[in-house]
Design an enzyme around this catalytic site. Structure first.
Site, PDB file in Angstrom:
ATOM      1  CG  HIS A 123     -31.298 -19.895   3.680  1.00  0.00           C
ATOM      2  ND1 HIS A 123     -31.392 -18.695   3.009  1.00  0.00           N
ATOM      3  CD2 HIS A 123     -29.980 -20.202   3.691  1.00  0.00           C
ATOM      4  CE1 HIS A 123     -30.192 -18.321   2.616  1.00  0.00           C
ATOM      5  NE2 HIS A 123     -29.311 -19.213   3.020  1.00  0.00           N
ATOM      6  CG  ASP A 154     -34.333 -16.919   2.525  1.00  0.00           C
ATOM      7  OD1 ASP A 154     -34.519 -17.608   3.537  1.00  0.00           O
ATOM      8  OD2 ASP A 154     -33.269 -16.929   1.880  1.00  0.00           O
ATOM      9  CB  SER A 230     -26.807 -17.075   3.474  1.00  0.00           C
ATOM     10  OG  SER A 230     -26.633 -17.919   2.377  1.00  0.00           O
TER      11      SER A 230
END
Length: 486
Positions: A123, A154, A230
């Site tokens: 993402h 992911d 992230s």
């Protein structure tokens, strides 16, 4: 970072880890190999009290990078949008450009190899027009290309041109236990090299709905994870990467990380093939329902998946699976539902041996199956085997020609442009690959090519399904990664 508003918040961060007895491990694969640092040594005394992790952090920090992305279409304010929680990564503004946005998002990443392979979250880099990496202590940003992306877990793998980087050491996530101390390093809110501490709260968290349609088998932690983390790592007390943080519940100290063992499987596949190759059993399944429990005379509290049909000549048929079998365990792990069953297969390679505990006619039996190649991989290999390196189409939709008088006039090329050029606009949206007609091709997987004869010989000798091309466009030179088969 990813944030899940209603039920949770997704995010990830990155890090690196080095321990003295780490060993190189070559991930298997016929096309090419990826060598990473592994250390599966169990933790020592779990009752040992540690007053400082400063030495551990100092060893691993150079393996933590910050990932910046720019996107051609900015659209709405991604930072404030609640409709797309996976895109909530902080923006970086460039003072040199009158505060105009230089990047539209950022995250973190983990260095896997000395020559510049990096793992991050899908993402973070999804739909990126350009990707940049910033190493610890550096002011300049280096461009990277996407080698592959797997939204189901992911995970994405990037490649930057570099040498002698400090790779992370990855631990064995299968031996992680609730209560183990963990550390997180990342760049929350642009604050690079931020460290947080916590413990493993639980393992094997799945069916949370954090990744839409994805495969979830998370490590749960209470270590603080925030926007910008992230794609970074979750480290054990020795500084080994045991997971890549992917999500957290909004407002709570509940975060989730993709286990390192699954990350390595996905990253290895993306590096070799450009997509993830998952073991194929050859069955169609049904979820357990009260109606089926009655019809099949299963135990009232039956859990698992029901085999609805078995494909002929596939791994399941050869192993002796029958329609109506209830699969309750795969490789020693309980199967609670179809999602868990699919994950147990997807985390293994074709050719792996898998053990299944099956309930049949009221009796529990054990079946052994050697997983096969998925149909899409067989189709891709068939296409690759039949396809001769073309003088014009190097990959599906990528047309290249040697510059001559006709092409120079047709593409309106300047006299300075010689050698090989792209003849049609080419785009792979989910990889951020954009080539324009007239772009020059300088290198194929690190080797220079000046004409079609050299290119054809180079294409024929490649063992990988990924073309790493150095391109000279109208404004810059850059690298792009293009799969040779669809």
């Amino acid at each position: 970072m990813l944030i899940w508003r209603a039920t949770g918040n997704l995010l990830l961060f990155f890090s690196y880890c080095f321990v003295c007895d780490a060993k190189s491990e070559t991930l298997p694969g016929k096309e090419r190999e990826m060598v990473v640092q592994r250390d599966a040594t169990p933790l020592g005394s779990r009752t040992q009290v540690v007053l400082s992790y400063a030495d551990v952090i100092e060893r691993v920090r150079d393996s933590v990078v910050t990932v910046y992305v720019s996107r051609a279409s900015k659209g709405e304010d991604r930072e404030d949008s609640e409709e797309n929680p996976f895109d909530l990564v902080p923006r970086r503004r460039s003072i040199d450009d009158d505060s105009e946005e230089k990047y539209q998002g950022s995250g973190s990443g983990v260095i896997l190899t000395q020559d510049g392979l990096i793992v991050t979250n899908a993402h973070v880099v999804k739909d990126a027009d350009k990707i940049y990496i910033r190493l610890r202590g550096r002011e300049e940003d280096m461009e990277a290309v996407m080698m592959g992306i797997d939204p189901a877990t992911d995970i994405a793998v990037l490649k930057m041109e570099a040498e002698s980087l400090k790779p992370s050491t990855l631990g064995d996530s299968s031996v992680v236990r609730p209560g183990d101390v963990v550390l997180a390093i990342g760049s929350p809110f642009g604050l690079e090299q931020t460290i947080t501490l916590g413990i493993i709260s639980a393992t094997g968290r799945g069916t949370l709905g954090l990744i839409d349609g994805g495969m979830e088998d998370f490590l749960q932690t209470d270590a603080a994870i925030n926007p910008g983390n992230s794609g970074g790592p979750l480290l054990d007390g020795l500084g080994r990467v045991i997971g890549i943080n992917t999500a957290r519940y909004w407002g709570d100290n509940i975060g989730f990380a993709v286990p390192a063992n699954l990350v390595l499987k996905v990253a290895g596949d993306l590096y070799r093939h450009g997509w993830v190759v998952r073991g194929f059993l050859g069955v169609h399944t049904l979820e357990v329902t009260p109606k089926l429990v009655g019809e099949l005379k299963l135990p009232k509290k039956a859990r698992g998946v029901i085999i609805n049909s078995v494909e002929a000549d596939e791994a399941a048929a050869k192993a002796g699976f029958h329609s109506g079998d209830l699969v309750i365990e795969v490789n020693g792990r309980r199967v609670e539902n179809g999602a868990r069953f699919r994950l147990s297969l997807a985390s293994q390679q074709p050719g792996d041996e898998a053990t299944f505990q099956v309930l049949r006619d009221g009796k529990e039996i054990s079946l052994q199956a050697k997983l096969g190649d998925p149909p899409e991989l067989r189709a891709a290999r068939a296409i690759a085997a039949k396809a001769e390196p073309s003088d014009h189409e190097w990959a599906p939709g990528l047309f290249v020609a040697e510059v001559d008088r006709d092409w120079r006039m047709k593409l309106k090329l300047s006299p300075q442009i010689k050698g090989l050029v792209v003849t049609k606009d080419f785009k792979i949206q989910d990889r951020g690959v954009h080539l324009s007609a007239g772009d020059q091709i300088l290198l194929i997987n690190g080797k220079p090519v000046k004409n079609q004869a050299e290119a054809k010989a180079q294409l024929a000798s490649l063992k990988t399904q990924i073309l790493l091309l150095k391109i000279r466009g109208a404004e810059d030179e850059r690298f792009v990664a293009v799969p040779r088969v669809p």
